[in-house]
Scaffold this active site. Structure first.
Site, short mmCIF file in Angstrom:
data_model
loop_
_atom_site.label_atom_id
_atom_site.label_comp_id
_atom_site.label_asym_id
_atom_site.label_seq_id
_atom_site.Cartn_x
_atom_site.Cartn_y
_atom_site.Cartn_z
CB CYS A 105 -5.06 -16.26 4.77
SG CYS A 105 -4.13 -17.20 3.54
CG HIS A 132 -4.28 -15.94 -0.97
ND1 HIS A 132 -4.57 -16.12 0.35
CD2 HIS A 132 -5.46 -16.16 -1.63
CE1 HIS A 132 -5.84 -16.43 0.50
NE2 HIS A 132 -6.40 -16.47 -0.70
CD GLU A 171 -0.35 -12.62 1.40
OE1 GLU A 171 -0.86 -11.89 2.27
OE2 GLU A 171 -1.02 -13.20 0.52
CB CYS A 222 -0.40 -16.41 2.86
SG CYS A 222 -1.19 -16.58 1.24
#
Length: 152
Positions: free
Chosen positions: A102, A76, A78, A105
């Site tokens: 999410c 992801h 992040e 993250c």
């Protein structure tokens, strides 16, 4: 001459950063900034360094665009940005994200000491990351089409 605010400036970067994403499920970008408003890192979602990009060689998760995320191999945005920030040795204070983070993250952002998250829009599949950020006292602002929604 009118100058954009720092929030407007970094939020405007997100579509360009996200456009580099190599996950067919969605393109997401993240921009990390230190407490003085200086750029620390930018990243997008895609496979780990050295692996084939899903847009070239689809991973098992690429088939299920709206379904389970368990078989998706993308890192992801992040998470990737936090890894880059670590190399810079500058602590991120604010995370500008295409979507609210999410759960995983959110955990990483909290652990890295991020104090504020500004997202262009809500991640529609669940709000677990949002709830965790708020529980940890991270300031959250979501820029929806109808304006700013602040949550603390």
């Amino acid at each position: 001459m009118s100058r954009p605010s720092l929030d407007a400036y970094f939020l405007a970067m997100l579509p360009l950063v996200a456009s580099r994403g190599t996950c067919p499920r969605r393109q997401v970008g993240c921009v990390l900034v230190d407490f003085q408003g200086r750029l620390v890192a930018t990243a997008y979602n895609g496979n780990a360094s050295g692996m084939a990009h899903c847009i070239d060689v689809p991973c098992p998760g690429a088939e299920s665009l709206g379904g389970s995320r368990e078989s998706c191999e993308a890192v992801h945005a992040e998470s990737a940005a936090l890894l880059q920030a670590r190399a810079s040795r500058r602590e991120p204070h604010t995370a500008y994200c295409s979507l609210t983070p999410c759960m995983n993250c959110a955990k990483l952002l909290i652990s890295a000491g991020v104090k504020r998250v500004v997202a262009l829009s809500m991640y529609k599949h669940d709000d677990l990351g949002v709830r965790l950020l708020l529980k940890a006292g991270v300031e959250l602002e979501v820029m929806e089409s109808n304006g700013i929604q602040s949550r603390q």
